[in-house]
Design a protein around this motif. Structure first.
Motif, short mmCIF file in Angstrom:
data_model
loop_
_atom_site.label_atom_id
_atom_site.label_comp_id
_atom_site.label_asym_id
_atom_site.label_seq_id
_atom_site.Cartn_x
_atom_site.Cartn_y
_atom_site.Cartn_z
N SER A 278 47.31 38.16 45.58
CA SER A 278 46.27 37.29 45.02
C SER A 278 46.43 37.18 43.51
O SER A 278 46.25 36.09 42.94
N ARG A 279 46.76 38.26 42.85
CA ARG A 279 46.95 38.24 41.40
C ARG A 279 48.18 37.41 41.02
O ARG A 279 48.16 36.63 40.06
N LEU A 280 49.25 37.57 41.78
CA LEU A 280 50.46 36.79 41.54
C LEU A 280 50.19 35.31 41.77
O LEU A 280 50.72 34.44 41.05
N SER A 281 49.35 34.99 42.74
CA SER A 281 49.01 33.61 43.06
C SER A 281 48.28 32.93 41.90
O SER A 281 48.52 31.75 41.60
N VAL A 282 47.39 33.66 41.26
CA VAL A 282 46.66 33.10 40.12
C VAL A 282 47.60 32.77 38.98
O VAL A 282 47.53 31.70 38.37
N ARG A 283 48.54 33.68 38.71
CA ARG A 283 49.45 33.47 37.58
C ARG A 283 50.51 32.41 37.87
O ARG A 283 50.85 31.60 37.01
N LEU A 284 51.05 32.41 39.09
CA LEU A 284 52.20 31.53 39.38
C LEU A 284 51.80 30.18 39.95
O LEU A 284 52.48 29.18 39.71
N LEU A 285 50.75 30.14 40.76
CA LEU A 285 50.37 28.89 41.42
C LEU A 285 49.09 28.29 40.85
O LEU A 285 48.66 27.22 41.30
N GLY A 286 48.48 28.97 39.89
CA GLY A 286 47.24 28.44 39.32
C GLY A 286 46.07 28.53 40.27
O GLY A 286 45.12 27.73 40.17
N ALA A 287 46.11 29.47 41.21
CA ALA A 287 44.98 29.64 42.14
C ALA A 287 43.73 30.03 41.34
O ALA A 287 43.82 30.65 40.28
N PRO A 288 42.56 29.66 41.83
CA PRO A 288 41.32 30.00 41.11
C PRO A 288 41.13 31.51 41.02
O PRO A 288 41.50 32.26 41.94
N GLY A 289 40.54 31.96 39.92
CA GLY A 289 40.35 33.39 39.71
C GLY A 289 39.51 34.05 40.78
O GLY A 289 39.64 35.25 41.03
N GLU A 290 38.64 33.26 41.45
CA GLU A 290 37.80 33.85 42.50
C GLU A 290 38.63 34.37 43.67
O GLU A 290 38.15 35.20 44.46
N LEU A 291 39.88 33.90 43.78
CA LEU A 291 40.74 34.40 44.86
C LEU A 291 40.90 35.91 44.76
O LEU A 291 40.81 36.61 45.77
N VAL A 292 41.14 36.41 43.56
CA VAL A 292 41.29 37.86 43.37
C VAL A 292 39.98 38.57 43.69
O VAL A 292 39.97 39.57 44.43
N ASP A 293 38.89 38.04 43.17
CA ASP A 293 37.59 38.69 43.37
C ASP A 293 37.19 38.72 44.84
O ASP A 293 36.79 39.77 45.36
N ARG A 294 37.32 37.58 45.54
CA ARG A 294 36.92 37.52 46.96
C ARG A 294 37.83 38.42 47.80
O ARG A 294 37.37 39.10 48.71
#
Length: 364
Positions: A278-294
């Motif tokens: 999830s953390r890699l997704s936020v940095r590389l794919l621009g996923a929303p930060g809530e992805l990590v939190d959820r």
């Protein structure tokens, strides 16, 4: 009992989920053509045999079936070719032929090994999955069977679909709490990669699942199997979309391998891997930060780890990831999220990004 169907290019089969389904096994076997003139072999491990193996064997014999049973030592260490050879020897001695049926009674290790025996015995005989762990709701569906090599997990295997899968949620009450939590990691994975409403359902019912509510467990397993069935039906042999089922597994398998499979259960390792993905997704794919939190909040609710505490050397973890079965040409390959419920395969990830992620999910 709830039932759903898996359709692949080679086979169509049912998954039966509910309370007391093992008692229905003779009827369910007859429905798929397993008559009493076909010999059965229960393959199980030393933990499951005294709990369910002997009673299952006795109940099937009382129905008129010829039933053998072979037992191997419980644990990931038994998932190797030496044990396969011994089990096949027991099958030969009992007189199994090409019409015989293997019953894989146990968790993921039993299902993988027994399925591999069925896939290779006399070039392939039918088998039925009888999962006894929550984690096995994932591994028992889809036909991936195999054993480990000294250099990596599941490198020796085949695709061999079962005749059916029969999941009795009553047997889950015999599991230690840690194994229940571990199994919920794969349930969470199916939700996170596919269905936001399933994520919300898990968030709402986490405590009931941990308390082993039969109704909630049946629903969770059914919905998890629905996801896997949908994916496997599109891609039986993992040539495309099926790879998304490996979400969290690149880091997870590396943690398992470096620890010699002695520190984390499979589900625990995958949970830490999903936190990292999830953390890699936020940095590389621009996923929303809530992805990590959820993601991390859900895993915590299910009593799963999201950090690893061991001081394992980064080069060893990175080397294990390079050997991941998804990797091509030595490139690091991960399943990552665009957003909650939508994932894709990403190749050629820079090593520095992975190192950063490993540092973020380590407590060292």
């Amino acid at each position: 009992m709830r039932t759903l169907t898996v359709n692949t290019s080679n086979q169509c089969y049912s998954i039966h989920i509910g309370r007391g389904t093992y008692q229905m096994l003779p009827r369910l076997m007859k429905e798929v053509g397993v008559e009493k003139d076909r010999k059965l072999m229960v393959i199980t491990d030393s933990s499951v045999a005294p709990l369910y193996g002997q009673s299952l064997q006795a109940s099937l014999r009382a129905e008129g079936y010829q039933v053998g049973m072979t037992v191997f030592p419980a644990g990931e260490e038994s998932k190797n070719l030496s044990v396969v050879e011994r089990v096949i020897g027991d099958c030969l001695q009992f007189g199994l032929d090409r019409s015989s049926v293997v019953l894989a009674l146990g968790g993921g290790v039993v299902g993988d090994l027994a399925g591999f025996v069925a896939a290779t015995y006399m070039r392939g005989i039918p088998f039925i999955q009888l999962p006894t762990t929550l984690l096995a709701h994932d591994s028992s569906v889809g036909g991936k069977v195999g054993v480990n090599h000294a250099l990596g997990k599941n490198y020796i295997g085949a695709f061999h679909q079962p005749l059916m899968v029969v999941f009795d949620v009553d047997v889950l009450r015999s599991l230690p709490a840690r194994q229940v939590h571990s199994g919920l990691a794969e349930v969470a994975k199916h939700a996170l990669i596919w269905d936001v409403s399933f994520v919300e359902w898990l968030e709402a019912h986490a405590e009931e699942l941990l308390a082993l509510s039969p109704e909630r467990l049946t629903e969770a397993i059914f919905r998890g199997c629905e996801v896997k069935s949908a994916v496997v039906s599109q891609d039986e042999k993992e040539l495309g979309i099926r790879s998304i089922l490996n979400y969290g597994h690149t880091i997870g398998h590396a943690l398992e391998a470096v620890s010699g499979y002695r520190v984390y259960t499979h589900g625990e390792a995958v949970a830490i891997g999903m936190a990292g993905a999830s953390r890699l997704s936020v940095r590389l794919l621009g996923a929303p930060g809530e992805l990590v939190d959820r993601t991390e909040q859900l895993l915590r609710r299910l009593r799963l780890p999201i950090r690893y505490a061991e001081n394992w050397p980064l080069p060893a973890l990175l080397e294990a990831m390079k050997k991941d079965k998804k990797a091509r040409g030595g490139q690091y390959t991960f399943v990552l999220s665009r957003k909650l419920g939508q994932v894709e395969m990403v190749r050629g990830i820079e090593e520095a990004e992975i190192v950063q992620t490993l540092k973020e999910i380590s407590t060292q």
